[in-house]
Scaffold this motif. Sequence first.
Motif, short mmCIF file in Angstrom:
data_model
loop_
_atom_site.label_atom_id
_atom_site.label_comp_id
_atom_site.label_asym_id
_atom_site.label_seq_id
_atom_site.Cartn_x
_atom_site.Cartn_y
_atom_site.Cartn_z
N THR A 16 0.82 -1.20 0.00
CA THR A 16 0.00 0.00 0.00
C THR A 16 0.86 1.26 0.00
O THR A 16 0.61 2.20 -0.74
CB THR A 16 -0.93 0.01 1.23
N LEU A 17 1.91 1.27 0.82
CA LEU A 17 2.81 2.41 0.88
C LEU A 17 3.56 2.62 -0.44
O LEU A 17 3.73 3.75 -0.89
CB LEU A 17 3.80 2.27 2.03
N LEU A 18 3.99 1.53 -1.06
CA LEU A 18 4.70 1.63 -2.34
C LEU A 18 3.79 2.17 -3.43
O LEU A 18 4.19 3.04 -4.21
CB LEU A 18 5.25 0.27 -2.75
N VAL A 19 2.57 1.69 -3.50
CA VAL A 19 1.62 2.18 -4.50
C VAL A 19 1.33 3.65 -4.29
O VAL A 19 1.32 4.45 -5.23
CB VAL A 19 0.32 1.34 -4.48
N SER A 20 1.13 4.05 -3.03
CA SER A 20 0.85 5.46 -2.73
C SER A 20 2.02 6.36 -3.07
O SER A 20 1.83 7.50 -3.49
CB SER A 20 0.50 5.63 -1.24
N SER A 21 3.24 5.86 -2.91
CA SER A 21 4.40 6.71 -3.18
C SER A 21 4.63 6.93 -4.67
O SER A 21 5.24 7.91 -5.06
CB SER A 21 5.66 6.11 -2.54
N VAL A 22 4.13 6.04 -5.52
CA VAL A 22 4.30 6.16 -6.96
C VAL A 22 3.21 7.02 -7.58
O VAL A 22 3.46 7.73 -8.56
CB VAL A 22 4.31 4.75 -7.61
N LYS A 23 2.03 6.99 -7.03
CA LYS A 23 0.90 7.72 -7.60
C LYS A 23 1.10 9.23 -7.50
O LYS A 23 1.67 9.72 -6.53
CB LYS A 23 -0.39 7.34 -6.87
N GLN A 24 0.63 9.96 -8.50
CA GLN A 24 0.70 11.42 -8.49
C GLN A 24 -0.61 12.04 -8.01
O GLN A 24 -0.63 13.16 -7.51
CB GLN A 24 1.06 11.95 -9.88
N ILE A 25 -1.70 11.33 -8.20
CA ILE A 25 -3.01 11.77 -7.74
C ILE A 25 -3.46 10.80 -6.65
O ILE A 25 -3.50 9.59 -6.86
CB ILE A 25 -4.04 11.80 -8.89
N THR A 27 -6.15 9.53 -3.51
CA THR A 27 -7.48 9.53 -2.94
C THR A 27 -7.36 9.78 -1.44
O THR A 27 -6.24 9.86 -0.91
CB THR A 27 -8.18 8.18 -3.17
N VAL A 28 -8.46 9.87 -0.75
CA VAL A 28 -8.41 10.04 0.71
C VAL A 28 -7.67 8.87 1.35
O VAL A 28 -6.82 9.06 2.22
CB VAL A 28 -9.83 10.19 1.30
N GLU A 29 -7.97 7.67 0.89
CA GLU A 29 -7.31 6.48 1.44
C GLU A 29 -5.80 6.52 1.20
O GLU A 29 -5.01 6.21 2.09
CB GLU A 29 -7.92 5.21 0.81
N ASP A 30 -5.41 6.94 -0.02
CA ASP A 30 -3.98 7.07 -0.32
C ASP A 30 -3.34 8.11 0.59
O ASP A 30 -2.22 7.93 1.07
CB ASP A 30 -3.77 7.50 -1.78
N LEU A 31 -4.04 9.22 0.81
CA LEU A 31 -3.51 10.30 1.64
C LEU A 31 -3.35 9.85 3.09
O LEU A 31 -2.39 10.22 3.75
CB LEU A 31 -4.40 11.53 1.54
N ILE A 32 -4.27 9.05 3.56
CA ILE A 32 -4.17 8.49 4.91
C ILE A 32 -2.88 7.68 5.03
O ILE A 32 -2.10 7.84 5.98
CB ILE A 32 -5.39 7.61 5.24
N ASN A 33 -2.64 6.82 4.03
CA ASN A 33 -1.42 5.98 4.06
C ASN A 33 -0.17 6.81 3.85
O ASN A 33 0.87 6.52 4.44
CB ASN A 33 -1.52 4.90 2.98
#
Length: 95
Positions: A16-25, A27-33
């Motif tokens: 989850t952390l790796l996916v969030s670090s690669v994304k440029q946009i 979501t709320v869930e991504d921002l939480i992580n």
Amino acid sequence: MDANEVIIEKLNKLETLLVSSVKQILTVEDLINYTGFSRSYIYKLVHKSIIPYSKPNGKTLFFQKKEIDEWLLQNKSNSVFQIEQKAIEYTTYKK
């Protein structure tokens, strides 16, 4: 919880952390992580227009990672060393 479940849980968190670090946009869930902020705190920041966000369809919140990084790093405080360096530079070039 046995050792395998703990390992799987940790691997899922890493994924989850790796996916969030690669994304440029984000979501709320991504921002939480990404930030570690709670969901309620993020919604509070959005409600008060403190954090930069987009709401293109009027319902779903999106956050641009670059803007979030800039927002997180605003109001930077200099270390004592940095202040001393600036003072030395100021007095050296002021002569």
